[in-house]
Design a protein around this motif. Sequence first.
Motif, PDB file in Angstrom:
ATOM      1  N   LEU A  40      -1.370  -9.356  -2.788  1.00 31.84           N
ATOM      2  CA  LEU A  40      -1.390  -8.036  -3.268  1.00 31.84           C
ATOM      3  C   LEU A  40      -0.423  -8.026  -4.661  1.00 31.84           C
ATOM      4  O   LEU A  40       0.484  -8.624  -4.607  1.00 31.84           O
ATOM      5  N   ALA A  41      -0.606  -7.527  -5.560  1.00 28.49           N
ATOM      6  CA  ALA A  41       0.237  -7.473  -6.937  1.00 28.49           C
ATOM      7  C   ALA A  41       1.156  -6.206  -7.010  1.00 28.49           C
ATOM      8  O   ALA A  41       1.462  -5.891  -8.008  1.00 28.49           O
ATOM      9  N   ASP A  42       1.154  -5.415  -5.882  1.00 29.59           N
ATOM     10  CA  ASP A  42       1.940  -4.191  -5.891  1.00 29.59           C
ATOM     11  C   ASP A  42       2.613  -4.259  -4.336  1.00 29.59           C
ATOM     12  O   ASP A  42       2.201  -4.964  -3.449  1.00 29.59           O
ATOM     13  N   ASP A  43       3.473  -3.222  -4.311  1.00 34.29           N
ATOM     14  CA  ASP A  43       4.416  -3.194  -2.704  1.00 34.29           C
ATOM     15  C   ASP A  43       4.009  -1.970  -2.118  1.00 34.29           C
ATOM     16  O   ASP A  43       4.856  -1.485  -1.419  1.00 34.29           O
ATOM     17  N   VAL A  44       2.948  -0.923  -2.560  1.00 27.88           N
ATOM     18  CA  VAL A  44       2.881   0.040  -1.858  1.00 27.88           C
ATOM     19  C   VAL A  44       2.475   0.009  -0.447  1.00 27.88           C
ATOM     20  O   VAL A  44       1.544  -0.760  -0.106  1.00 27.88           O
ATOM     21  N   PRO A  45       3.240   0.446   0.453  1.00 32.10           N
ATOM     22  CA  PRO A  45       3.228   0.346   2.121  1.00 32.10           C
ATOM     23  C   PRO A  45       2.050   1.031   2.595  1.00 32.10           C
ATOM     24  O   PRO A  45       2.220   1.846   3.489  1.00 32.10           O
ATOM     25  N   LEU A  46       0.817   0.735   2.114  1.00 30.79           N
ATOM     26  CA  LEU A  46      -0.309   1.401   2.883  1.00 30.79           C
ATOM     27  C   LEU A  46      -0.805   0.810   4.223  1.00 30.79           C
ATOM     28  O   LEU A  46      -1.798   1.488   4.708  1.00 30.79           O
ATOM     29  N   ASP A  47       0.178   0.162   4.832  1.00 30.80           N
ATOM     30  CA  ASP A  47       0.177  -0.269   6.318  1.00 30.80           C
ATOM     31  C   ASP A  47       0.712   1.017   7.004  1.00 30.80           C
ATOM     32  O   ASP A  47       0.594   0.661   8.428  1.00 30.80           O
ATOM     33  N   ASP A  48       1.354   1.902   6.462  1.00 30.99           N
ATOM     34  CA  ASP A  48       1.973   3.289   6.974  1.00 30.99           C
ATOM     35  C   ASP A  48       1.040   4.116   7.104  1.00 30.99           C
ATOM     36  O   ASP A  48       0.683   4.478   5.671  1.00 30.99           O
ATOM     37  N   ALA A  49       0.734   4.925   7.993  1.00 31.49           N
ATOM     38  CA  ALA A  49      -0.389   5.818   8.031  1.00 31.49           C
ATOM     39  C   ALA A  49      -0.013   6.918   7.171  1.00 31.49           C
ATOM     40  O   ALA A  49      -0.856   7.693   6.381  1.00 31.49           O
ATOM     41  N   ARG A  50       1.135   7.340   7.208  1.00 27.64           N
ATOM     42  CA  ARG A  50       1.807   8.604   6.364  1.00 27.64           C
ATOM     43  C   ARG A  50       1.507   8.103   5.023  1.00 27.64           C
ATOM     44  O   ARG A  50       0.864   9.036   4.135  1.00 27.64           O
ATOM     45  N   VAL A  51       1.721   7.018   4.355  1.00 25.24           N
ATOM     46  CA  VAL A  51       1.511   6.725   3.087  1.00 25.24           C
ATOM     47  C   VAL A  51      -0.041   6.445   2.730  1.00 25.24           C
ATOM     48  O   VAL A  51      -0.536   6.913   1.633  1.00 25.24           O
ATOM     49  N   ALA A  52      -0.741   6.082   3.659  1.00 22.26           N
ATOM     50  CA  ALA A  52      -2.352   5.818   3.498  1.00 22.26           C
ATOM     51  C   ALA A  52      -2.921   7.167   3.249  1.00 22.26           C
ATOM     52  O   ALA A  52      -3.488   7.566   2.517  1.00 22.26           O
ATOM     53  N   HIS A  53      -2.191   8.343   4.269  1.00 21.23           N
ATOM     54  CA  HIS A  53      -2.587   9.829   4.109  1.00 21.23           C
ATOM     55  C   HIS A  53      -2.290  10.249   2.821  1.00 21.23           C
ATOM     56  O   HIS A  53      -3.254  11.133   2.338  1.00 21.23           O
ATOM     57  N   GLN A  54      -1.033   9.948   2.288  1.00 22.54           N
ATOM     58  CA  GLN A  54      -0.868  10.398   1.000  1.00 22.54           C
ATOM     59  C   GLN A  54      -1.721   9.981  -0.055  1.00 22.54           C
ATOM     60  O   GLN A  54      -2.003  10.655  -1.092  1.00 22.54           O
ATOM     61  N   PHE A  55      -1.978   8.570   0.083  1.00 23.46           N
ATOM     62  CA  PHE A  55      -3.031   7.969  -0.899  1.00 23.46           C
ATOM     63  C   PHE A  55      -4.449   8.654  -0.969  1.00 23.46           C
ATOM     64  O   PHE A  55      -4.841   9.004  -2.162  1.00 23.46           O
ATOM     65  N   VAL A  56      -4.760   9.110   0.127  1.00 22.97           N
ATOM     66  CA  VAL A  56      -6.117   9.747   0.166  1.00 22.97           C
ATOM     67  C   VAL A  56      -6.188  11.056  -0.409  1.00 22.97           C
ATOM     68  O   VAL A  56      -6.977  11.456  -1.273  1.00 22.97           O
ATOM     69  N   GLU A  57      -4.982  11.877  -0.351  1.00 23.35           N
ATOM     70  CA  GLU A  57      -4.744  12.979  -0.818  1.00 23.35           C
ATOM     71  C   GLU A  57      -4.772  13.031  -2.377  1.00 23.35           C
ATOM     72  O   GLU A  57      -5.075  13.752  -2.852  1.00 23.35           O
ATOM     73  N   ASN A  58      -3.840  11.900  -2.538  1.00 26.64           N
ATOM     74  CA  ASN A  58      -3.611  11.916  -4.195  1.00 26.64           C
ATOM     75  C   ASN A  58      -4.914  11.346  -4.995  1.00 26.64           C
ATOM     76  O   ASN A  58      -5.166  12.067  -5.928  1.00 26.64           O
ATOM     77  N   MET A  59      -5.660  10.607  -4.341  1.00 27.81           N
ATOM     78  CA  MET A  59      -7.033  10.215  -4.686  1.00 27.81           C
ATOM     79  C   MET A  59      -8.079  11.518  -4.836  1.00 27.81           C
ATOM     80  O   MET A  59      -8.499  11.593  -5.976  1.00 27.81           O
ATOM     81  N   GLN A  60      -7.953  12.318  -3.859  1.00 33.97           N
ATOM     82  CA  GLN A  60      -8.892  13.501  -4.050  1.00 33.97           C
ATOM     83  C   GLN A  60      -8.467  14.355  -5.015  1.00 33.97           C
ATOM     84  O   GLN A  60      -9.368  15.071  -5.837  1.00 33.97           O
ATOM     85  N   GLN A  61      -7.148  14.382  -5.504  1.00 36.79           N
ATOM     86  CA  GLN A  61      -6.638  15.231  -6.762  1.00 36.79           C
ATOM     87  C   GLN A  61      -7.067  14.456  -7.989  1.00 36.79           C
ATOM     88  O   GLN A  61      -7.634  15.012  -8.999  1.00 36.79           O
TER      89      GLN A  61
END
Length: 227
Positions: A40-61
Amino acid sequence: MTDSTPYLYQGARLRLREFGWRDVHALVQMHRDPRVRAHLADDVPLDDARVAHQFVENMQQFYRQHEGTGIWCAERAHPPEAEVLADALRAHACGEIDAVFLDALVQPRWSFCGWFSLVHLSDDLHTLEIGARLTPQAWGGTLAIDGGEWLLEHAFRTLGQSHVLGHCSPTNRSAAHCLQVLGFQPQGLAPYNGGQALRFGLCQSGWAAWHAQPRRERQRAVLSAGR
């Protein structure tokens, strides 16, 4: 997002669609795999369900605010097993099942295999970069090339970009090779998400000339040049 969301791209082996809530678990599992994290070239903790959930919400916007760009969920095809296919064809030949049922039986099964992205650089809103992040089960095949070719077609033909960038970890030789098969030229190390990444560039005219060649010829050219 519902299960009826249309696919932006669908080929024989790969299809892309917008991310939805049903993808959170798969995102978390992918980012908990140490083989994925090592490149990975970034350190976004998408192994955390809360972060992954926020990622999906952000993507939908993001999809609605920046039409035509985004990070899209990738699914790969699993053809039916040979024995299942043979049994289905035999049953159809004997009149035991009709053509509709046969078609349903021979359709591939699709499963999550990561993502493909086409987004603007954070420090240059006029420049797009392509990217991919695949599960280890999808490594070693042609999925990265399949998705990359669609991303470039979309960037240059649909969005009218004059040039596109690509980045990868300096240790990710497979990603660097893939970018060069797609036609990108190496541009050295560059600042990226707080660290350093290998940067590659491709202009529209270079892409048009490179992609006029068969994929196999492009792969041979990259290997022979030791690029």
